[in-house]
Design a protein around this motif. Structure first.
Motif, PDB file in Angstrom:
ATOM      1  N   UNK A  69       0.848  -1.257  -0.055  1.00  0.00           N
ATOM      2  CA  UNK A  69      -0.025   0.019  -0.039  1.00  0.00           C
ATOM      3  C   UNK A  69       0.812   1.500   0.047  1.00  0.00           C
ATOM      4  N   UNK A  70       1.917   1.226   0.853  1.00  0.00           N
ATOM      5  CA  UNK A  70       2.750   2.318   0.872  1.00  0.00           C
ATOM      6  C   UNK A  70       3.505   2.523  -0.556  1.00  0.00           C
ATOM      7  N   UNK A  71       3.957   1.363  -1.090  1.00  0.00           N
ATOM      8  CA  UNK A  71       4.803   1.472  -2.476  1.00  0.00           C
ATOM      9  C   UNK A  71       3.822   2.237  -3.218  1.00  0.00           C
ATOM     10  N   UNK A  72       2.459   1.893  -3.477  1.00  0.00           N
ATOM     11  CA  UNK A  72       1.811   2.097  -4.323  1.00  0.00           C
ATOM     12  C   UNK A  72       1.292   3.714  -4.212  1.00  0.00           C
ATOM     13  N   UNK A  73       1.001   4.153  -2.715  1.00  0.00           N
ATOM     14  CA  UNK A  73       0.672   5.352  -2.373  1.00  0.00           C
ATOM     15  C   UNK A  73       1.614   6.381  -2.722  1.00  0.00           C
ATOM     16  N   UNK A  74       2.924   5.985  -2.212  1.00  0.00           N
ATOM     17  CA  UNK A  74       4.149   7.230  -2.572  1.00  0.00           C
ATOM     18  C   UNK A  74       4.251   7.155  -3.939  1.00  0.00           C
ATOM     19  N   UNK A  75       4.057   6.143  -4.739  1.00  0.00           N
ATOM     20  CA  UNK A  75       4.339   6.200  -6.242  1.00  0.00           C
ATOM     21  C   UNK A  75       3.227   7.192  -6.728  1.00  0.00           C
ATOM     22  N   UNK A  76       1.887   6.739  -6.221  1.00  0.00           N
ATOM     23  CA  UNK A  76       1.070   7.970  -6.670  1.00  0.00           C
ATOM     24  C   UNK A  76       1.097   9.547  -6.318  1.00  0.00           C
ATOM     25  N   UNK A  77       1.738   9.614  -5.325  1.00  0.00           N
ATOM     26  CA  UNK A  77       2.087  11.105  -4.898  1.00  0.00           C
ATOM     27  C   UNK A  77       3.078  11.663  -5.562  1.00  0.00           C
ATOM     28  N   UNK A  78       4.402  10.821  -5.866  1.00  0.00           N
ATOM     29  CA  UNK A  78       5.236  11.237  -6.679  1.00  0.00           C
ATOM     30  C   UNK A  78       4.938  11.505  -7.994  1.00  0.00           C
ATOM     31  N   UNK A  79       4.254  10.805  -8.560  1.00  0.00           N
ATOM     32  CA  UNK A  79       3.490  11.020  -9.840  1.00  0.00           C
ATOM     33  C   UNK A  79       2.751  12.309 -10.053  1.00  0.00           C
ATOM     34  N   UNK A  80       2.086  12.591  -9.031  1.00  0.00           N
ATOM     35  CA  UNK A  80       1.063  13.978  -9.060  1.00  0.00           C
ATOM     36  C   UNK A  80       1.910  14.947  -8.780  1.00  0.00           C
ATOM     37  N   UNK A 106       7.029  16.346 -10.076  1.00  0.00           N
ATOM     38  CA  UNK A 106       7.719  17.543 -10.931  1.00  0.00           C
ATOM     39  C   UNK A 106       7.822  18.861 -10.382  1.00  0.00           C
ATOM     40  N   UNK A 107       6.489  19.308  -9.659  1.00  0.00           N
ATOM     41  CA  UNK A 107       6.193  20.490  -9.198  1.00  0.00           C
ATOM     42  C   UNK A 107       7.364  20.823  -8.064  1.00  0.00           C
ATOM     43  N   UNK A 108       7.436  19.930  -7.181  1.00  0.00           N
ATOM     44  CA  UNK A 108       8.517  19.947  -6.192  1.00  0.00           C
ATOM     45  C   UNK A 108       9.993  20.102  -6.750  1.00  0.00           C
ATOM     46  N   UNK A 109      10.205  19.267  -7.519  1.00  0.00           N
ATOM     47  CA  UNK A 109      11.677  19.623  -8.373  1.00  0.00           C
ATOM     48  C   UNK A 109      11.687  20.859  -8.832  1.00  0.00           C
ATOM     49  N   UNK A 110      10.634  21.463  -9.768  1.00  0.00           N
ATOM     50  CA  UNK A 110      10.780  22.825 -10.057  1.00  0.00           C
ATOM     51  C   UNK A 110      11.031  23.888  -9.085  1.00  0.00           C
TER      52      UNK A 110
END
Length: 53
Positions: free
Chosen positions: A30-41, A44-48
């Motif tokens: 669950x954490x793997x899928x959840x963190x993947x979804x958060x990173x996907x969403x 890019x905004x955080x990196x910018x």
């Protein structure tokens, strides 16, 4: 491969151990899928923002 006969020969303690292992694996998935979804969403905004772009 895990031999489930070892768990059944241990009685209730073996079932408790198997349930704990299952719960930990489920939580990890669950954490793997959840963190993947958060990173996907938001990734890019955080990196910018960190780069000052």
């Amino acid at each position: 491969m895990v031999d489930l006969a070892a768990f059944t020969s241990m009685g209730a303690d073996g079932i408790d151990a198997a349930m704990l292992i299952g719960a930990v694996l489920l939580e990890a998935a669950i954490l793997y899928v959840g963190y993947g979804a958060v990173e996907e969403a938001f990734g890019q905004r955080v990196v910018e923002r960190l780069r000052g772009e």
